[in-house]
Design a protein around this motif. Sequence first.
Motif, PDB file in Angstrom:
ATOM      1  N   ASP A  93      52.079  -0.884 -56.175  1.00 52.31           N
ATOM      2  CA  ASP A  93      53.464  -0.808 -56.847  1.00 52.31           C
ATOM      3  C   ASP A  93      53.547  -1.517 -57.821  1.00 52.31           C
ATOM      4  OD1 ASP A  93      56.210   0.061 -57.055  1.00 52.31           O
ATOM      5  OD2 ASP A  93      56.764  -0.858 -55.324  1.00 52.31           O
ATOM      6  N   ASN A  96      58.346  -2.085 -60.648  1.00 55.61           N
ATOM      7  CA  ASN A  96      59.380  -3.079 -61.252  1.00 55.61           C
ATOM      8  C   ASN A  96      58.834  -3.556 -62.419  1.00 55.61           C
ATOM      9  OD1 ASN A  96      61.244  -2.935 -58.995  1.00 55.61           O
ATOM     10  ND2 ASN A  96      59.982  -4.226 -57.764  1.00 55.61           N
ATOM     11  N   GLU A 147      52.767  -9.247 -53.284  1.00 56.82           N
ATOM     12  CA  GLU A 147      53.404  -9.147 -52.226  1.00 56.82           C
ATOM     13  C   GLU A 147      54.355 -10.182 -52.019  1.00 56.82           C
ATOM     14  OE1 GLU A 147      50.985  -8.453 -48.711  1.00 56.82           O
ATOM     15  OE2 GLU A 147      49.895  -6.976 -49.733  1.00 56.82           O
ATOM     16  N   GLN A 148      54.158 -11.419 -52.102  1.00 49.72           N
ATOM     17  CA  GLN A 148      54.998 -12.785 -51.861  1.00 49.72           C
ATOM     18  C   GLN A 148      56.075 -12.432 -52.983  1.00 49.72           C
ATOM     19  OE1 GLN A 148      53.164 -16.378 -51.642  1.00 49.72           O
ATOM     20  NE2 GLN A 148      52.338 -15.837 -49.219  1.00 49.72           N
ATOM     21  N   MET A 149      55.921 -12.169 -54.013  1.00 47.09           N
ATOM     22  CA  MET A 149      56.926 -11.922 -55.200  1.00 47.09           C
ATOM     23  C   MET A 149      57.665 -10.575 -55.187  1.00 47.09           C
ATOM     24  SD  MET A 149      55.090 -14.464 -58.136  1.00 47.09           S
ATOM     25  CE  MET A 149      56.488 -14.469 -58.987  1.00 47.09           C
ATOM     26  N   GLY A 150      57.423  -9.789 -54.048  1.00 45.98           N
ATOM     27  CA  GLY A 150      58.035  -8.573 -54.144  1.00 45.98           C
ATOM     28  C   GLY A 150      57.635  -7.331 -55.055  1.00 45.98           C
ATOM     29  N   HIS A 151      56.366  -7.631 -55.581  1.00 44.06           N
ATOM     30  CA  HIS A 151      56.071  -6.674 -56.792  1.00 44.06           C
ATOM     31  C   HIS A 151      57.036  -6.691 -57.966  1.00 44.06           C
ATOM     32  CE1 HIS A 151      53.500  -5.407 -53.508  1.00 44.06           C
ATOM     33  NE2 HIS A 151      52.677  -4.905 -54.450  1.00 44.06           N
ATOM     34  N   SER A 152      57.715  -8.028 -58.317  1.00 49.18           N
ATOM     35  CA  SER A 152      58.536  -8.083 -59.172  1.00 49.18           C
ATOM     36  C   SER A 152      58.136  -8.059 -60.636  1.00 49.18           C
ATOM     37  CB  SER A 152      59.443  -9.585 -58.950  1.00 49.18           C
ATOM     38  OG  SER A 152      58.357 -10.514 -59.408  1.00 49.18           O
ATOM     39  N   SER A 155      55.943 -11.024 -60.970  1.00 54.64           N
ATOM     40  CA  SER A 155      54.630 -11.147 -60.764  1.00 54.64           C
ATOM     41  C   SER A 155      53.886 -10.261 -61.386  1.00 54.64           C
ATOM     42  CB  SER A 155      54.642 -10.731 -59.009  1.00 54.64           C
ATOM     43  OG  SER A 155      54.778  -9.583 -59.083  1.00 54.64           O
TER      44      SER A 155
END
Length: 180
Positions: A93, A96, A147-152, A155
């Motif tokens: 994903d 973002n 994943e840990q950065m929320g696919h921002s 990241s």
Amino acid sequence: MFTRILLVCLSLSLYSSGSSLSCRWMDHKFRQHSKNSLDLIETMAHNSTNTTEHAEVNFPNDLYSQASKASAEDKLSFTVHILEEMAALFEEDHSNASWEESTVDHFLILVTQQADGLHSCITSHGHKKKNKKLHMYFKRLSRHVLEQMGHSAESWELIRKQMKTHLTRADQLVSSLLTN
């Protein structure tokens, strides 16, 4: 969905013509594909937020060092593995990220074509074992960065920078095998 269908069609066409490509693909197409993929990943930087957090991402220099001393076929196998892992990572994903979808799609097509083209140059088309350390490195990128950065967007910018370095190093590795 359209991207995946296109990638499958391109892969099948390259595999079906692989025997006729031999290493001509590497001599005639690799440099152009490599340049285009590096240009695209650079374009993605111009479209990004460039406000990256500093996450710890250790680049696998030792694996490249080992690969540079390997046989030509092992260099190609290593490069194919990198490109395949990279393509899988970019399938995650990235909504973002501030990249244009068409740029990512074109980048994925080029990376897949590079992997397929280089794979056609490997004479022992047997199922060679993948480099486990390299696979774990890409898995860590997926889990500990994306994943840990929320696919921002941040990241994805970290990932983009890592992948640019991979493309550059892979280009150097394969270019060492090319005839001038």
